[in-house]
Design a protein around this motif. Structure first.
Motif, PDB file in Angstrom:
ATOM      1  N   ASN A  52       0.823  -1.206   0.000  1.00  0.00           N
ATOM      2  CA  ASN A  52       0.000   0.000   0.000  1.00  0.00           C
ATOM      3  C   ASN A  52       0.861   1.262   0.000  1.00  0.00           C
ATOM      4  O   ASN A  52       0.848   2.026  -0.955  1.00  0.00           O
ATOM      5  N   GLU A  53       1.589   1.476   1.088  1.00  0.00           N
ATOM      6  CA  GLU A  53       2.369   2.705   1.194  1.00  0.00           C
ATOM      7  C   GLU A  53       3.519   2.542   2.179  1.00  0.00           C
ATOM      8  O   GLU A  53       3.495   1.657   3.041  1.00  0.00           O
ATOM      9  N   ILE A  54       4.488   3.421   2.027  1.00  0.00           N
ATOM     10  CA  ILE A  54       5.564   3.583   2.995  1.00  0.00           C
ATOM     11  C   ILE A  54       5.412   4.978   3.585  1.00  0.00           C
ATOM     12  O   ILE A  54       5.381   5.967   2.846  1.00  0.00           O
ATOM     13  N   LEU A  77       4.321  10.280   2.920  1.00  0.00           N
ATOM     14  CA  LEU A  77       4.182   8.894   2.479  1.00  0.00           C
ATOM     15  C   LEU A  77       4.358   8.776   0.974  1.00  0.00           C
ATOM     16  O   LEU A  77       4.162   9.740   0.230  1.00  0.00           O
ATOM     17  N   VAL A  78       4.719   7.577   0.553  1.00  0.00           N
ATOM     18  CA  VAL A  78       4.733   7.194  -0.859  1.00  0.00           C
ATOM     19  C   VAL A  78       3.746   6.048  -1.013  1.00  0.00           C
ATOM     20  O   VAL A  78       3.861   5.024  -0.328  1.00  0.00           O
ATOM     21  N   ALA A  79       2.764   6.204  -1.909  1.00  0.00           N
ATOM     22  CA  ALA A  79       1.714   5.199  -2.076  1.00  0.00           C
ATOM     23  C   ALA A  79       1.750   4.600  -3.475  1.00  0.00           C
ATOM     24  O   ALA A  79       1.983   5.304  -4.461  1.00  0.00           O
ATOM     25  N   THR A  80       1.493   3.309  -3.552  1.00  0.00           N
ATOM     26  CA  THR A  80       1.295   2.638  -4.834  1.00  0.00           C
ATOM     27  C   THR A  80      -0.099   2.975  -5.356  1.00  0.00           C
ATOM     28  O   THR A  80      -0.960   3.449  -4.602  1.00  0.00           O
ATOM     29  N   PRO A  81      -0.387   2.715  -6.635  1.00  0.00           N
ATOM     30  CA  PRO A  81      -1.760   2.896  -7.112  1.00  0.00           C
ATOM     31  C   PRO A  81      -2.769   2.081  -6.306  1.00  0.00           C
ATOM     32  O   PRO A  81      -3.841   2.584  -5.955  1.00  0.00           O
TER      33      PRO A  81
END
Length: 260
Positions: A119-121, A152-156
């Motif tokens: 999901n996210e970091i 945060l860094v999120a994936t699609p």
């Protein structure tokens, strides 16, 4: 001829009563095999349990074993609707969505660590003091000092989770884009985040780790007192999630963009 693609199923369930009840019912009806010999893993729970399942069976899933979730939790964005009926037919008609995790490399008080996130970091302040973090993308410093609760860094796939709660954008799966989103930013006050190419490498440096300590989480796995975090998409790993044809993840993401 009947479809025999999905005959051996591995059911796993969260500890919630509804999930355990579903596990008992579905096991009696369809059987239950070890994941190592299964045609698919059926995860019963919510989104958190789906992430736990992907972590627990990462090696098998990376080899192509698909995971089909049924919602016995709360949100269930990564899950299909629960039903005891026609499960084999639903699996055969399901659409496959391929997701790639994020990989983080961390320097912290306790040493160096690596982990994956689907999901996210997320970086968070550990005390009442706001975090001071510099942000570098592909070797170029983009923010000398972000003053915020975190970033945060999120994936699609994860863009509709915590990223959305932090007022980040919803990202379509096929876009090959990552969302970089601040969490309660104080300075720069007008910065609302950025959309990055999926090939981007993002680096975070904690500027005052002793007075303003920061933790990092890869989904729900936390490391405290970090000083440096590097994030990029792990292109060597891909995971296959199955969704009912009329409730695919792309459709869920599209609906979310028009929700009011």
């Amino acid at each position: 001829m009947a479809d025999t693609t999905f005959q051996k199923l591995a059911f796993v369930a969260s500890q919630k009563p509804d999930a355990q009840s579903a596990l008992k019912t579905l096991t009696e009806r369809y059987g239950n095999v070890d994941a190592a010999t299964a045609d698919a893993i059926i995860a019963l729970g919510g989104d958190g349990f789906m992430l736990e399942t992907l972590r627990r069976h990462t090696t098998l899933v990376q080899r192509g074993l698909p995971v089909y979730g049924m919602n016995r939790g709360t949100v269930g964005f990564l899950m299909n609707a629960y039903s005891e009926e026609s499960l084999l037919e639903r699996l055969s008609a399901a659409e496959k969505t391929t997701v790639r995790p994020l990989k983080m490399m961390v320097e912290a008080k306790g040493g160096r660590f690596e982990d994956l996130a689907f999901n996210e970091i997320s970086l968070f302040r550990q005390t009442q003091q706001a975090a001071h973090i510099s942000v570098t993308v592909d070797g170029h410093e983009r923010l000398e000092k972000l003053i915020a609760d975190g970033i945060l860094v999120a994936t699609p796939a994860g863009s509709t989770a915590y990223n959305l709660s932090a007022h980040g954008p919803v990202v379509p799966l096929g876009s090959r884009i990552l969302a970089l989103t601040p969490i309660s930013a104080f300075r720069p006050r007008r910065w609302r985040g950025a959309l990055l190419n999926a090939n981007a490498t993002v680096e975070f440096k904690v500027l005052d780790p002793l007075r303003r300590p920061v933790s990092v989480s890869a989904d729900n796995q936390e490391i405290r007192n970090v000083t440096y975090v590097k994030v990029h998409e792990d292109r060597g790993k891909k995971l296959n999630l199955l969704f009912d044809a009329d409730h695919g993840l792309d459709e869920k993401i599209l609906r979310e963009q028009f929700s009011t």
